[in-house]
Design a protein around this motif. Structure first.
Motif, PDB file in Angstrom:
ATOM      1  N   UNK A  74      35.727  58.354  51.434  1.00 28.60           N
ATOM      2  CA  UNK A  74      35.216  57.003  51.689  1.00 28.60           C
ATOM      3  C   UNK A  74      35.361  56.645  53.162  1.00 28.60           C
ATOM      4  N   UNK A  75      36.505  56.988  53.747  1.00 34.60           N
ATOM      5  CA  UNK A  75      36.713  56.706  55.170  1.00 34.60           C
ATOM      6  C   UNK A  75      35.776  57.540  56.030  1.00 34.60           C
ATOM      7  N   UNK A  76      35.552  58.799  55.641  1.00 32.64           N
ATOM      8  CA  UNK A  76      34.607  59.641  56.382  1.00 32.64           C
ATOM      9  C   UNK A  76      33.204  59.023  56.362  1.00 32.64           C
ATOM     10  N   UNK A 116      29.051  61.425  46.580  1.00 32.66           N
ATOM     11  CA  UNK A 116      28.563  60.523  47.634  1.00 32.66           C
ATOM     12  C   UNK A 116      27.982  59.247  47.029  1.00 32.66           C
ATOM     13  N   UNK A 117      27.173  59.384  45.979  1.00 35.45           N
ATOM     14  CA  UNK A 117      26.582  58.205  45.341  1.00 35.45           C
ATOM     15  C   UNK A 117      27.649  57.310  44.716  1.00 35.45           C
ATOM     16  N   UNK A 131      28.487  53.512  45.972  1.00 39.04           N
ATOM     17  CA  UNK A 131      28.384  52.394  45.035  1.00 39.04           C
ATOM     18  C   UNK A 131      29.627  51.513  45.095  1.00 39.04           C
ATOM     19  N   UNK A 132      30.796  52.152  45.131  1.00 40.09           N
ATOM     20  CA  UNK A 132      32.052  51.392  45.214  1.00 40.09           C
ATOM     21  C   UNK A 132      32.126  50.631  46.533  1.00 40.09           C
ATOM     22  N   UNK A 152      29.555  48.663  52.661  1.00 39.18           N
ATOM     23  CA  UNK A 152      28.249  49.200  53.009  1.00 39.18           C
ATOM     24  C   UNK A 152      27.187  48.324  52.366  1.00 39.18           C
ATOM     25  N   UNK A 153      25.995  48.401  52.904  1.00 38.05           N
ATOM     26  CA  UNK A 153      24.852  47.649  52.380  1.00 38.05           C
ATOM     27  C   UNK A 153      23.748  48.620  52.011  1.00 38.05           C
TER      28      UNK A 153
END
Length: 290
Positions: free
Chosen positions: A24-26, A54-55, A59-60, A67-68
């Motif tokens: 997630x941080x990456x 990734x998806x 989403x989280x 993220x948008x």
């Protein structure tokens, strides 16, 4: 797109018990280094992630506002929560320590009050306010832009200087509803396309200006400073009475640009090539600030 943004990130190995956190941080760091929106398939490829992972992570992150997702382009960009985390970092004392002597110099040269502001969500937050040395005959003017004050970023020159270097996806996230584009004096952009067009012109010329959008009889000018990723981190601005200033707009613009460049250098940042020099463009609407 420059070479720096074209570099493919190297996959990281993690000894963490929760590799999803590292991934997630990456993803956030990757999106922060991109100039525009990114499709999930491209992100998964560049970070060497399984598409399903990734998806799921995207989403989280989208649910939490980091993220948008833009359906029309089926792509992702940083969200409002990411801006808020960055703004929280910038509110720490080191930035203010670096900026204070720069603001003092700018205020002294202009003979006008100067502010340091950052973006917090869709608002400008003023961190510092420096007045020029008192001189005989000076009349102190009361400004609403005091330290700690929050104002709609799309109305302030300080906020607009930062928003001008913000991606369209992030602007959509910040101003997702028509009511987000408020007005104080009846002036200012009324729609996102109008705001986006104005910011594009301000980005091209390298400085932002508002005329009586915040207070009747006053106008302001602002220039952004940037971090090592060429992202806007803060802006330096000044406000004066529309018909009773000391300096012409070209001098104000150039002095602010010099101060903003010094702050960019102080935080080891880089000014993007899209930020024009101070001599580009001409101020309109405010008239001379003598």
């Amino acid at each position: 797109m420059n070479e720096r943004n074209e570099r493919k990130p190297s996959p990281r190995t993690s000894s963490s018990a929760s590799p999803a956190v590292g991934r997630a941080l990456d993803i956030l760091v990757y999106l922060a280094g991109r100039p525009g929106l990114v499709q999930a398939a491209t992100l998964a490829r560049d970070l060497d992630l399984p598409r399903s992972s990734a998806y799921h992570i995207l989403t989280v992150l989208a649910d939490r506002g980091f993220v948008t997702y833009v359906p029309s382009e089926q792509a992702y960009g940083l969200g409002v929560a990411s801006f808020e985390v960055g703004s929280a970092y910038l509110r720490h004392e080191p930035l203010e320590r670096l900026a204070r002597p720069i603001l003092r110099t700018v205020a002294s040269r202009l003979g006008q009050t100067v502010h340091l502001g950052i973006l917090h969500g869709a608002e400008t937050v003023y961190l510092l306010k420096e007045r020029p040395p008192a001189r005989a005959g000076d009349i102190d003017i009361a400004l609403v832009t005091d330290v700690g004050v929050r104002l709609p970023a799309h109305l302030t020159a300080n906020g607009r200087a930062i928003l001008a270097h913000t991606s369209e996806a992030q602007l959509r996230a910040l101003f997702s509803r028509p009511g987000d584009l408020t007005t104080r004096t009846g002036r200012g952009p009324r729609s996102l396309p109008e705001l986006t067009g104005e910011l594009a012109r301000e980005r091209e010329r390298g400085w932002s200006q508002e005329v009586e959008m915040v207070s009747q009889g006053f106008c302001s000018m602002g220039v952004a400073s940037f971090d090592h990723n060429e992202r806007p981190v803060a802006a330096i601005s000044t406000t004066w009475r529309r018909h009773h200033g000391r300096h012409d707009t070209e001098e104000v613009r150039e002095t602010l640009a010099q101060g903003a460049a010094r702050l960019t250098a102080a935080v080891s940042g880089h000014t993007p090539t899209t930020a024009a020099g101070p001599a580009t463009g001409h101020a309109t609407g405010a008239g001379p600030a003598h």
